[in-house]
Write a protein that holds these residues in place. Sequence first.
Motif, PDB file in Angstrom:
ATOM      1  N   SER A 117       0.828  -1.213   0.000  1.00  0.00           N
ATOM      2  CA  SER A 117       0.000   0.000   0.000  1.00  0.00           C
ATOM      3  C   SER A 117       0.856   1.254   0.000  1.00  0.00           C
ATOM      4  O   SER A 117       0.587   2.209  -0.725  1.00  0.00           O
ATOM      5  N   PHE A 118       1.909   1.255   0.825  1.00  0.00           N
ATOM      6  CA  PHE A 118       2.797   2.416   0.860  1.00  0.00           C
ATOM      7  C   PHE A 118       3.534   2.597  -0.464  1.00  0.00           C
ATOM      8  O   PHE A 118       3.709   3.723  -0.936  1.00  0.00           O
ATOM      9  N   GLU A 122       3.270   5.903  -2.796  1.00  0.00           N
ATOM     10  CA  GLU A 122       4.452   6.662  -3.219  1.00  0.00           C
ATOM     11  C   GLU A 122       4.449   6.886  -4.734  1.00  0.00           C
ATOM     12  O   GLU A 122       4.722   7.979  -5.213  1.00  0.00           O
TER      13      GLU A 122
END
Length: 193
Positions: A117-118, A122
Motif C-alpha cells: 500500500s505504501f 508513493e
Amino acid sequence: MAIGLRTMLIGYARVSTREQDNEAQIDALEKSGCELVFKEKASGSRWDRPELLRLLDQLRKGDVVVVWKLDRLSRSLKDLLMLMEKIAGAGAGFRSLTESIDTTSAGGRMMMQIVGSFAEFERAMLRERTRNGLDAARIQGRIGGRRPKLKEGQKAEILSLVAAGSKTAAEAARLFGVHPSTVSRLLKQAEAP
C-alpha cells in the motif's frame, strides 16, 4: 532440475531494461538459499513476463517464491495482490528479502499488504507531482519533451523545396541533417486541413 514435493526456495530476479544488471539480486537470492532463480529483463508493469509465468507454472505446495525487493515482482498493488493469490493458490509462500516479508506467517501476510500500500501511494504521489509540474510549465508557456530539430524557417524551406520538386523528402532530410521520418511528419502536417 526436477522439482519434487519438498519445500523449495525459488528466486525471481527482474530488471526493467537491458542496460541494467540483476547480478546483485541473483547473488542475494542464492545466498538466501534459492535453489532455482528465474531471471527476467522486463518492466514490472507488464503481464507478459515469460520467466515469471514459468515460475508460477512450476510452483508446488510448500515452495516459497523469493524476491530481493517487493517491486521486483510488480509495481502495482493490484497486480501484486493478484500474484500473491496465484502463489497462495498453488499452496506456496512468498518472501521479500529487503522488506523482510514472509507470507508463510499471518504477520508476514499483513506486513506485505501494508508495504504494498505504501509503495503504491508513493508512486501515485510521484505521478501527481509530475502532472502538477507539467501543468505549471504549460501555464508558463513551456512545453515538455524533446526540442524540435527544425526551426520554423527550416520547416518552411523544406516544404518549399519538396513542393517545387527540387528535392525529395529524403534529400531534404539529408540536407537539413534530420531523419527522413521528421520530414515525412512535417509533410503530413502541412497536408492536413
